[in-house]
Design an enzyme around this catalytic site. Sequence first.
Site, PDB file in Angstrom:
ATOM      1  N   ASN A 172     -92.830 -19.480  26.402  1.00  0.00           N
ATOM      2  CA  ASN A 172     -93.249 -17.934  27.832  1.00  0.00           C
ATOM      3  C   ASN A 172     -93.476 -16.855  27.330  1.00  0.00           C
ATOM      4  OD1 ASN A 172     -90.262 -17.816  27.631  1.00  0.00           O
ATOM      5  ND2 ASN A 172     -89.737 -19.681  28.500  1.00  0.00           N
ATOM      6  N   ASP A 224     -88.910 -26.011  30.989  1.00  0.00           N
ATOM      7  CA  ASP A 224     -88.232 -26.959  31.893  1.00  0.00           C
ATOM      8  C   ASP A 224     -88.977 -28.563  31.041  1.00  0.00           C
ATOM      9  OD1 ASP A 224     -86.662 -25.394  33.406  1.00  0.00           O
ATOM     10  OD2 ASP A 224     -88.220 -25.148  34.010  1.00  0.00           O
ATOM     11  N   ASP A 247     -81.081 -29.299  31.004  1.00  0.00           N
ATOM     12  CA  ASP A 247     -80.474 -28.339  31.471  1.00  0.00           C
ATOM     13  C   ASP A 247     -79.928 -28.395  31.387  1.00  0.00           C
ATOM     14  OD1 ASP A 247     -79.555 -26.401  32.928  1.00  0.00           O
ATOM     15  OD2 ASP A 247     -81.047 -27.103  34.404  1.00  0.00           O
ATOM     16  N   ILE A 248     -79.391 -27.178  30.232  1.00  0.00           N
ATOM     17  CA  ILE A 248     -78.410 -26.965  29.371  1.00  0.00           C
ATOM     18  C   ILE A 248     -77.177 -26.872  29.507  1.00  0.00           C
ATOM     19  CG2 ILE A 248     -77.476 -25.320  27.024  1.00  0.00           C
ATOM     20  CD1 ILE A 248     -80.806 -25.413  26.264  1.00  0.00           C
ATOM     21  N   PHE A 274     -78.461 -17.030  34.567  1.00  0.00           N
ATOM     22  CA  PHE A 274     -79.536 -15.940  34.591  1.00  0.00           C
ATOM     23  C   PHE A 274     -80.283 -16.836  35.776  1.00  0.00           C
ATOM     24  CE2 PHE A 274     -79.757 -11.911  32.159  1.00  0.00           C
ATOM     25  CZ  PHE A 274     -79.053 -11.971  31.941  1.00  0.00           C
ATOM     26  N   LYS A 298     -79.109 -21.547  42.777  1.00  0.00           N
ATOM     27  CA  LYS A 298     -78.908 -21.804  41.330  1.00  0.00           C
ATOM     28  C   LYS A 298     -77.431 -22.283  41.211  1.00  0.00           C
ATOM     29  CE  LYS A 298     -83.373 -21.264  39.541  1.00  0.00           C
ATOM     30  NZ  LYS A 298     -84.240 -19.669  38.958  1.00  0.00           N
ATOM     31  N   LYS A 329     -75.917 -25.772  40.097  1.00  0.00           N
ATOM     32  CA  LYS A 329     -74.976 -25.617  39.053  1.00  0.00           C
ATOM     33  C   LYS A 329     -74.228 -25.347  38.301  1.00  0.00           C
ATOM     34  CE  LYS A 329     -80.480 -24.697  36.557  1.00  0.00           C
ATOM     35  NZ  LYS A 329     -81.000 -24.711  35.408  1.00  0.00           N
TER      36      LYS A 329
HETATM   37  O1  PMT Z   1     -86.245 -12.239  26.632  1.00  0.00           O
HETATM   38  P1  PMT Z   1     -87.087 -11.054  27.626  1.00  0.00           P
HETATM   39  O2  PMT Z   1     -88.001 -10.282  27.562  1.00  0.00           O
HETATM   40  O3  PMT Z   1     -85.685 -10.027  27.685  1.00  0.00           O
HETATM   41  O4  PMT Z   1     -86.311 -11.572  29.469  1.00  0.00           O
HETATM   42  C1  PMT Z   1     -84.908 -11.877  29.892  1.00  0.00           C
HETATM   43  C2  PMT Z   1     -85.250 -12.822  30.748  1.00  0.00           C
HETATM   44  C3  PMT Z   1     -85.850 -12.725  31.772  1.00  0.00           C
HETATM   45  C4  PMT Z   1     -85.645 -14.200  29.829  1.00  0.00           C
HETATM   46  C5  PMT Z   1     -83.788 -13.100  31.313  1.00  0.00           C
HETATM   47  O5  PMT Z   1     -83.751 -12.004  31.858  1.00  0.00           O
HETATM   48  C6  PMT Z   1     -83.534 -14.470  31.744  1.00  0.00           C
HETATM   49  O6  PMT Z   1     -83.645 -13.942  33.565  1.00  0.00           O
HETATM   50  N1  PMT Z   1     -84.268 -16.039  31.507  1.00  0.00           N
HETATM   51  C7  PMT Z   1     -83.487 -16.758  32.362  1.00  0.00           C
HETATM   52  C8  PMT Z   1     -84.753 -17.419  32.751  1.00  0.00           C
HETATM   53  C9  PMT Z   1     -84.845 -18.723  33.446  1.00  0.00           C
HETATM   54  O7  PMT Z   1     -85.570 -19.667  33.139  1.00  0.00           O
HETATM   55  O8  PMT Z   1     -84.632 -18.523  34.686  1.00  0.00           O
HETATM   56  P2  PMT Z   1     -84.147 -20.099  35.262  1.00  0.00           P
HETATM   57  O9  PMT Z   1     -84.317 -19.710  37.277  1.00  0.00           O
HETATM   58  O10 PMT Z   1     -86.091 -20.928  34.798  1.00  0.00           O
HETATM   59  O11 PMT Z   1     -83.044 -20.859  34.971  1.00  0.00           O
HETATM   60  C10 PMT Z   1     -81.845 -20.578  35.576  1.00  0.00           C
HETATM   61  C11 PMT Z   1     -80.942 -20.684  33.907  1.00  0.00           C
HETATM   62  O12 PMT Z   1     -80.247 -22.284  33.480  1.00  0.00           O
HETATM   63  C12 PMT Z   1     -81.165 -19.322  33.125  1.00  0.00           C
HETATM   64  O13 PMT Z   1     -79.873 -19.605  33.173  1.00  0.00           O
HETATM   65  C13 PMT Z   1     -81.220 -21.037  31.985  1.00  0.00           C
HETATM   66  O14 PMT Z   1     -81.228 -20.599  30.663  1.00  0.00           O
HETATM   67  C14 PMT Z   1     -80.737 -22.156  32.431  1.00  0.00           C
HETATM   68  N2  PMT Z   1     -82.248 -22.914  32.339  1.00  0.00           N
HETATM   69  C15 PMT Z   1     -82.655 -23.443  32.521  1.00  0.00           C
HETATM   70  C16 PMT Z   1     -83.550 -24.366  31.892  1.00  0.00           C
HETATM   71  C17 PMT Z   1     -83.320 -25.861  31.069  1.00  0.00           C
HETATM   72  N3  PMT Z   1     -83.981 -26.301  30.963  1.00  0.00           N
HETATM   73  N4  PMT Z   1     -82.315 -25.526  30.455  1.00  0.00           N
HETATM   74  C18 PMT Z   1     -81.377 -24.181  30.610  1.00  0.00           C
HETATM   75  O15 PMT Z   1     -80.081 -23.877  30.939  1.00  0.00           O
END
Ligand code: PMT
Length: 433
Positions: free
Chosen positions: A237, A306, A333-334, A350, A364, A368
């Site tokens: 991504n 994912d 999911d870490i 985030f 979320k 989580k």
């Molecule tokens: O890196 P930049 O260009 O500065 O951009 C920053 C960002 C947009 C990447 C950052 O601000 C951000 O939003 N990061 C989270 C992106 C994301 O994957 O969001 P999500 O809604 O899909 O995931 C929710 C949370 O679960 C996040 O904290 C993610 O780190 C975590 N996660 C998701 C999937 C997974 N398999 N394991 C995880 O730990």
Amino acid sequence: MSALNNKKILLGVTGGIAAYKSAILARRLIDEGATVRVVMTQGAQAFIQPLTFQALTGNPVHTDLLDPAAEAAMGHIELARWPDAILIAPASANTLARLTHGLADDLLSTLCLATDVPVHVAPAMNRLMWLNAATQANCQTLAARGVRLFGPGNGLQACGETGSGRMLEPEEIRDHLMAAMQESVAAPQSESLSSSMPASEMANSANGSGEFLGGKHILITAGPTREAIDPVRYISNHSSGKMGFALAEAARLAGARVTLVAGPVNLQADPAIKRIDVVSANDMLEAVMNEVGSADVFISVAAVSDYRLEQVMDQKIKKSAEQMTLSLVRNPDILHSVSALPKRPFVVGFAAETEQVEAHARGKMARKSLDMIAANHVGQPGNPVFGSDTNALDVFWPADDGHAHVPAADKQAVARSLLNLVSRRLQAHQNAQ
Ligand code: PMT
């Protein structure tokens, strides 16, 4: 009605080329219904005349601490009690240092010391002065004391260099100020980043110093992950790692021991930060699980894929059929794995959302089991957030339906504001246990 309507704003102007923009700022504040009084330092007067502000605001401009005529009209203590908020724009590196050290040898610094209203600053300086560890530490100290920083922005500077340190545009500063005024009205449900904490609470959460995360181990993930398809292709991504790296640097400057688990990005981290480079989601999980045992706070900024390939090809896939289907399986999911640990750190997620930001972010957070979630509105025209230098956050936590807004600024400033909140919530969390 505007959040500035009928508000009294004391505008501090300090020495810097951006001082000319403060005249426009004064005008913008008045347009919103505010009454503005201006205090200028000696440095500011080298760039712009007091008469300009007097004509714009309709009020005399204050320049001297020990001016008998001015004291007879409105003494400095009276002036310190007059406003609803103090806004310093531009705030030079020198001014930030003077505020940090509590100097009171000119009118503006004395007013800041003698007031109990929120103080906001819009820094403006050369990029190296801004990046200097002394300035960054001063900003951390001020932020920990509840002073809110608006910017600085990024771009071409008056000195001809390009980088962070430009004063935000007057309209942006006005918007930040309006957001701050609104938040203080909305408290306590919406916690203001500049809300005046009791001194005892501040001393606990922030030590009253720039090192408000001193003694803490902060574990952060940043950047994307890459999931291999074959030896030359992968799924990933647009995350650049900037947000996660900004948080790691801000945490370091706030005195924390920082471990940064980074996906494939093109960024440098300070050598004092323990950096672990990984590629895939499984690599990232392994690195996080190796480090999390000693972490006080885990902040999951990484945009983790994912899904990954069910089977990675050993050889490069050859072009043959018109269509092909890849079979994907869920990645771990870490974030959830960390929050499910029996001995878990304070866990911050985030959320990258394109719509219904609060509902999805809170969903979320609940699913989580998070202590806090920072939601960014991604994919907006003009700011995709992924890859950009700026961001804005809506931060939520479960207790009392907690919410704080971190207005748009460069990712370094946003990182400082978020860490400030994390530090406060961590303290509240520990007190509750
Ligand atoms: O890196 P930049 O260009 O500065 O951009 C920053 C960002 C947009 C990447 C950052 O601000 C951000 O939003 N990061 C989270 C992106 C994301 O994957 O969001 P999500 O809604 O899909 O995931 C929710 C949370 O679960 C996040 O904290 C993610 O780190 C975590 N996660 C998701 C999937 C997974 N398999 N394991 C995880 O730990």
